[in-house]
Design an enzyme around this catalytic site. Structure first.
Site, PDB file in Angstrom:
ATOM      1  N   PHE A   1       0.858  -1.186   0.000  1.00 34.61           N
ATOM      2  CA  PHE A   1       0.000   0.000   0.000  1.00 34.61           C
ATOM      3  C   PHE A   1       0.899   1.242   0.000  1.00 34.61           C
ATOM      4  O   PHE A   1       1.830   1.338   0.781  1.00 34.61           O
ATOM      5  CB  PHE A   1      -0.878  -0.017   1.255  1.00 34.61           C
ATOM      6  CG  PHE A   1      -2.210   0.640   1.087  1.00 34.61           C
ATOM      7  CD1 PHE A   1      -3.360  -0.118   0.961  1.00 34.61           C
ATOM      8  CD2 PHE A   1      -2.319   2.022   1.049  1.00 34.61           C
ATOM      9  CE1 PHE A   1      -4.606   0.486   0.808  1.00 34.61           C
ATOM     10  CE2 PHE A   1      -3.555   2.635   0.896  1.00 34.61           C
ATOM     11  CZ  PHE A   1      -4.695   1.868   0.774  1.00 34.61           C
TER      12      PHE A   1
ATOM     13  N   ALA B   1      -0.459  -1.907   6.184  1.00 35.24           N
ATOM     14  CA  ALA B   1       0.020  -1.736   7.551  1.00 35.24           C
ATOM     15  C   ALA B   1      -0.739  -2.615   8.546  1.00 35.24           C
ATOM     16  O   ALA B   1      -0.176  -3.061   9.553  1.00 35.24           O
ATOM     17  CB  ALA B   1      -0.100  -0.277   7.949  1.00 35.24           C
TER      18      ALA B   1
ATOM     19  N   ALA C   1       3.339   3.154   5.063  1.00 40.07           N
ATOM     20  CA  ALA C   1       2.817   4.528   5.054  1.00 40.07           C
ATOM     21  C   ALA C   1       1.300   4.473   5.139  1.00 40.07           C
ATOM     22  O   ALA C   1       0.646   3.907   4.259  1.00 40.07           O
ATOM     23  CB  ALA C   1       3.249   5.241   3.779  1.00 40.07           C
TER      24      ALA C   1
ATOM     25  N   ALA D   1     -10.672  10.326   3.702  1.00 37.18           N
ATOM     26  CA  ALA D   1     -11.879  11.054   4.085  1.00 37.18           C
ATOM     27  C   ALA D   1     -12.673  10.344   5.183  1.00 37.18           C
ATOM     28  O   ALA D   1     -13.650  10.895   5.693  1.00 37.18           O
ATOM     29  CB  ALA D   1     -12.749  11.241   2.853  1.00 37.18           C
ATOM     30  N   THR D   2     -12.270   9.130   5.547  1.00 38.13           N
ATOM     31  CA  THR D   2     -13.030   8.349   6.527  1.00 38.13           C
ATOM     32  C   THR D   2     -12.147   8.026   7.735  1.00 38.13           C
ATOM     33  O   THR D   2     -10.929   8.249   7.689  1.00 38.13           O
ATOM     34  CB  THR D   2     -13.478   7.009   5.893  1.00 38.13           C
ATOM     35  OG1 THR D   2     -12.305   6.197   5.712  1.00 38.13           O
ATOM     36  CG2 THR D   2     -14.162   7.222   4.556  1.00 38.13           C
TER      37      THR D   2
ATOM     38  N   HIS E   1     -10.991   5.335   8.585  1.00 40.74           N
ATOM     39  CA  HIS E   1     -10.179   4.139   8.313  1.00 40.74           C
ATOM     40  C   HIS E   1      -8.731   4.315   8.773  1.00 40.74           C
ATOM     41  O   HIS E   1      -8.138   3.435   9.402  1.00 40.74           O
ATOM     42  CB  HIS E   1     -10.222   3.858   6.805  1.00 40.74           C
ATOM     43  CG  HIS E   1      -9.686   2.529   6.403  1.00 40.74           C
ATOM     44  ND1 HIS E   1     -10.315   1.343   6.716  1.00 40.74           N
ATOM     45  CD2 HIS E   1      -8.577   2.195   5.708  1.00 40.74           C
ATOM     46  CE1 HIS E   1      -9.608   0.345   6.226  1.00 40.74           C
ATOM     47  NE2 HIS E   1      -8.543   0.829   5.615  1.00 40.74           N
TER      48      HIS E   1
END
Ligand code: INI
Length: 156
Positions: free
Chosen positions: A25, A59, A83, A88-89, A91
């Protein structure tokens, strides 16, 4: 300085066996952290043949893998590189806090020093700054801390 018996770690990486756990990611950032960590260790005497890179999805998966590697007895240290970048959430908060807690728990459960090179940033710019530009390279910092900790722990 204070005339005390002092134990501290030398930054000598000769013979060091290392597992690097790195998430896919945000790999454009994480690859820079890996490069920094490996370069730092090699410049301090480590051999690339004694390093193993384990790529994982994100992660959130890092604690499980870090713990298994640390418990294997094959590595002097494990270095976690990833990283987590805020979106926007909520999460981000769940992923970053579980990863951080889990990595610390893996270190405490196994007694093996784990370098913590997991960026947790509010945006991509902050991540870029910490991956080899104006705020340094946190992969280098995690590798340096891991090496220092191995050399300290050997003396305790
Ligand atoms: N994983 C990361 O490493 N960084 C992120 O920024 C991230 N965000 O933002 O979602 C992320 N999520 C994936 C997570 O770590 C797991 O791999 C996924 O949920 C599958 O279990």
């Amino acid at each position: 300085m204070l005339n005390l018996k002092t134990i501290e770690g030398k930054f000598e990486a000769q013979g060091l066996t290392v597992a690097i756990v790195a998430s896919r990611f945000n790999d454009f950032i994480v690859d820079k952290l890996i490069g920094g960590a490996v370069d730092y260790l090699v410049r301090n005497g480590a051999a690339k043949e004694n390093m193993t890179l384990v790529r994982i999805p994100g992660a959130f998966e890092m604690p499980l893998v870090a713990k298994k590697l640390a418990a294997s007895g094959k590595y002097d240290t494990v270095i976690c590189l990833g990283a987590v970048i805020r979106g926007a959430t909520p999460h981000f908060d769940f992923v970053s806090s579980e990863a951080t807690k889990g990595i610390a728990q893996a270190m405490m459960d196994t007694g093996v020093p784990i370098g913590f090179g997991l960026l947790t940033t509010d945006n991509i710019e902050q991540a870029i700054e910490r991956a080899g530009s104006k705020a340094g390279n946190k992969g280098v910092d995690a590798a340096a801390a891991a090496l220092e900790m191995v050399r300290v722990m050997e003396q305790l």
